[in-house]
Design a protein around this motif. Sequence first.
Motif, PDB file in Angstrom:
ATOM      1  N   SER A 120       0.815  -1.214   0.000  1.00 39.86           N
ATOM      2  CA  SER A 120       0.000   0.000   0.000  1.00 39.86           C
ATOM      3  C   SER A 120       0.853   1.271   0.000  1.00 39.86           C
ATOM      4  O   SER A 120       0.314   2.370  -0.085  1.00 39.86           O
ATOM      5  N   TRP A 121       2.177   1.128   0.091  1.00 43.17           N
ATOM      6  CA  TRP A 121       3.073   2.283   0.137  1.00 43.17           C
ATOM      7  C   TRP A 121       3.472   2.698  -1.280  1.00 43.17           C
ATOM      8  O   TRP A 121       3.397   1.899  -2.222  1.00 43.17           O
ATOM      9  N   PRO A 122       3.925   3.936  -1.454  1.00 40.57           N
ATOM     10  CA  PRO A 122       4.489   4.335  -2.762  1.00 40.57           C
ATOM     11  C   PRO A 122       5.679   3.457  -3.109  1.00 40.57           C
ATOM     12  O   PRO A 122       6.450   3.054  -2.232  1.00 40.57           O
ATOM     13  N   LYS A 123       5.846   3.157  -4.395  1.00 35.61           N
ATOM     14  CA  LYS A 123       6.926   2.262  -4.791  1.00 35.61           C
ATOM     15  C   LYS A 123       7.674   2.811  -5.995  1.00 35.61           C
ATOM     16  O   LYS A 123       7.165   3.627  -6.755  1.00 35.61           O
ATOM     17  N   GLU A 124       8.905   2.331  -6.126  1.00 36.25           N
ATOM     18  CA  GLU A 124       9.755   2.743  -7.234  1.00 36.25           C
ATOM     19  C   GLU A 124      10.543   1.537  -7.724  1.00 36.25           C
ATOM     20  O   GLU A 124      11.148   0.812  -6.929  1.00 36.25           O
ATOM     21  N   ALA A 125      10.517   1.295  -9.033  1.00 38.14           N
ATOM     22  CA  ALA A 125      11.212   0.154  -9.625  1.00 38.14           C
ATOM     23  C   ALA A 125      12.527   0.600 -10.242  1.00 38.14           C
ATOM     24  O   ALA A 125      12.673   1.743 -10.676  1.00 38.14           O
ATOM     25  N   ALA A 126      13.500  -0.315 -10.273  1.00 37.57           N
ATOM     26  CA  ALA A 126      14.805  -0.009 -10.860  1.00 37.57           C
ATOM     27  C   ALA A 126      15.364  -1.261 -11.517  1.00 37.57           C
ATOM     28  O   ALA A 126      15.103  -2.393 -11.083  1.00 37.57           O
ATOM     29  N   HIS A 127      16.133  -1.051 -12.577  1.00 38.61           N
ATOM     30  CA  HIS A 127      16.785  -2.148 -13.302  1.00 38.61           C
ATOM     31  C   HIS A 127      18.258  -1.808 -13.490  1.00 38.61           C
ATOM     32  O   HIS A 127      18.625  -0.651 -13.702  1.00 38.61           O
ATOM     33  N   GLN A 128      19.103  -2.838 -13.411  1.00 38.92           N
ATOM     34  CA  GLN A 128      20.534  -2.642 -13.637  1.00 38.92           C
ATOM     35  C   GLN A 128      21.081  -3.852 -14.386  1.00 38.92           C
ATOM     36  O   GLN A 128      20.766  -5.008 -14.044  1.00 38.92           O
ATOM     37  N   ASP A 129      21.877  -3.602 -15.420  1.00 41.73           N
ATOM     38  CA  ASP A 129      22.502  -4.700 -16.150  1.00 41.73           C
ATOM     39  C   ASP A 129      23.434  -5.469 -15.223  1.00 41.73           C
ATOM     40  O   ASP A 129      24.090  -4.885 -14.352  1.00 41.73           O
ATOM     41  N   ALA A 130      23.494  -6.785 -15.432  1.00 39.00           N
ATOM     42  CA  ALA A 130      24.355  -7.607 -14.578  1.00 39.00           C
ATOM     43  C   ALA A 130      24.775  -8.870 -15.313  1.00 39.00           C
ATOM     44  O   ALA A 130      23.951  -9.537 -15.939  1.00 39.00           O
ATOM     45  N   CYS A 131      26.038  -9.179 -15.239  1.00 39.20           N
ATOM     46  CA  CYS A 131      26.597 -10.440 -15.730  1.00 39.20           C
ATOM     47  C   CYS A 131      26.310 -10.695 -17.206  1.00 39.20           C
ATOM     48  O   CYS A 131      26.285 -11.844 -17.651  1.00 39.20           O
ATOM     49  N   GLY A 132      26.082  -9.644 -17.990  1.00 39.35           N
ATOM     50  CA  GLY A 132      25.776  -9.827 -19.399  1.00 39.35           C
ATOM     51  C   GLY A 132      24.445 -10.481 -19.655  1.00 39.35           C
ATOM     52  O   GLY A 132      24.139 -10.907 -20.780  1.00 39.35           O
ATOM     53  N   ASP A 133      23.604 -10.552 -18.625  1.00 41.68           N
ATOM     54  CA  ASP A 133      22.292 -11.193 -18.738  1.00 41.68           C
ATOM     55  C   ASP A 133      21.259 -10.148 -19.144  1.00 41.68           C
ATOM     56  O   ASP A 133      21.227  -9.047 -18.577  1.00 41.68           O
ATOM     57  N   PRO A 134      20.377 -10.431 -20.107  1.00 49.00           N
ATOM     58  CA  PRO A 134      19.413  -9.425 -20.557  1.00 49.00           C
ATOM     59  C   PRO A 134      18.415  -9.019 -19.483  1.00 49.00           C
ATOM     60  O   PRO A 134      17.901  -7.912 -19.492  1.00 49.00           O
ATOM     61  N   LEU A 135      18.133  -9.922 -18.545  1.00 47.89           N
ATOM     62  CA  LEU A 135      17.202  -9.576 -17.469  1.00 47.89           C
ATOM     63  C   LEU A 135      17.880  -8.735 -16.399  1.00 47.89           C
ATOM     64  O   LEU A 135      17.307  -7.790 -15.877  1.00 47.89           O
ATOM     65  N   GLY A 136      19.135  -9.073 -16.068  1.00 47.92           N
ATOM     66  CA  GLY A 136      19.896  -8.290 -15.104  1.00 47.92           C
ATOM     67  C   GLY A 136      19.307  -8.328 -13.708  1.00 47.92           C
ATOM     68  O   GLY A 136      18.628  -9.267 -13.317  1.00 47.92           O
ATOM     69  N   ASP A 137      19.598  -7.283 -12.926  1.00 50.60           N
ATOM     70  CA  ASP A 137      19.072  -7.140 -11.567  1.00 50.60           C
ATOM     71  C   ASP A 137      17.870  -6.219 -11.597  1.00 50.60           C
ATOM     72  O   ASP A 137      17.892  -5.169 -12.252  1.00 50.60           O
ATOM     73  N   ASN A 138      16.825  -6.590 -10.866  1.00 50.03           N
ATOM     74  CA  ASN A 138      15.615  -5.779 -10.803  1.00 50.03           C
ATOM     75  C   ASN A 138      15.146  -5.679  -9.361  1.00 50.03           C
ATOM     76  O   ASN A 138      15.255  -6.642  -8.595  1.00 50.03           O
ATOM     77  N   LYS A 139      14.658  -4.513  -8.983  1.00 54.59           N
ATOM     78  CA  LYS A 139      14.135  -4.364  -7.630  1.00 54.59           C
ATOM     79  C   LYS A 139      12.956  -3.407  -7.628  1.00 54.59           C
ATOM     80  O   LYS A 139      12.800  -2.563  -8.515  1.00 54.59           O
ATOM     81  N   VAL A 140      12.116  -3.580  -6.619  1.00 53.83           N
ATOM     82  CA  VAL A 140      11.033  -2.645  -6.346  1.00 53.83           C
ATOM     83  C   VAL A 140      11.150  -2.245  -4.888  1.00 53.83           C
ATOM     84  O   VAL A 140      11.202  -3.114  -4.001  1.00 53.83           O
ATOM     85  N   GLU A 141      11.241  -0.947  -4.638  1.00 51.84           N
ATOM     86  CA  GLU A 141      11.341  -0.441  -3.268  1.00 51.84           C
ATOM     87  C   GLU A 141      10.043   0.222  -2.864  1.00 51.84           C
ATOM     88  O   GLU A 141       9.541   1.106  -3.549  1.00 51.84           O
TER      89      GLU A 141
END
Length: 339
Positions: A120-141
């Motif tokens: 129920s809180w405000p959220k912010e998503a972020a993506h970062q390339d990692a290990c040459g993988d197309p999906l990489g690292d992803n997070k939602v805070e």
Amino acid sequence: MMFQSLFRRTTLSDRQERAVQKTLQNLQQQRRNRFRILACIDGTDEAFETVRLAAQLAPNDDCDIIILYVRSIDQGLWSGGLQLRLARQNMLDAGFELPGVRDLKRALEILKESGIDADSWPKEAAHQDACGDPLGDNKVEYKSPEGRSVVLKLKTAPDVANGILDQYELGPYNLIMTGEPSRWRGEFKGWFNAGIVQRVVMFAPCSVLVARAPRERTGFFICTDGTARSMQAVRRAAVLAHTANEPITLFSASTTEAGLPAAEEAVANAKALLKAMKIPVASTKTAHGVPAREIVEAGSAYKVVVVTDEGRSRVQRMFRGSTALDVVRQARTSVLDVR
């Protein structure tokens, strides 16, 4: 002119790098003023106990919970076009059942059941390339109005243990929580083929809690040997137990019956320390025998057994052993290895 242009670009690059490093330093300093738990999940029912315990041990607004799922490189991805599209959007809102995404969503539901309605809180998503993988690292805070953070992190790494340990470097964290180990090797075999949980417990720079199903157990069973290192662990574990509203039992084991007076003195000193901190102690216990075995047997009736990491190297553990690691391996309840 070419030299001047190159000099300007180099200077700009250096300034940008310094600005990034300063931003990271400021962020890490802010995080050091908070209690941060890294709860690791792997999709098994047992691993979700880390989320439930994290909610209990971090109930206040000055506590942050980061839930981590580490996936192998290229695990579960499909066509290249889909890979690129997924890498550019909020993974939790994408609607795809990728490895880890459904488990992070379930973790969010468990937090809500435990009284932390982060969704129920405000959220912010972020993506970062990692290990040459197309999906990489992803997070939602998710950020509460009071400034508390709950983060869902889908991390890409060559293997799970390295992913967890690398995540610490992005922290820092006060506590890493993992599920019950599927296997545990001896010190010699552990050099070559240690399991995920064993590697995390051995190499993590901060305290590690190995979570097992509580089975209606309550209380923190805090062990001490009377040393200064152990007393520091008693203090920190007691604060955690007090915050979670769990009763505290202090315990000390001696290897011989003749050493029982020293064990009794150790628990008496620990009790006096906690009294000065205005933290009540429900009971004290002592025993004699092999310390790890006595701790496992006596601590099996409690929710969390607390041991102190001896700070020994792998070579030292090979020859001298480690009571803390023996307890983590043999225990039938959750174990907090304080360091």
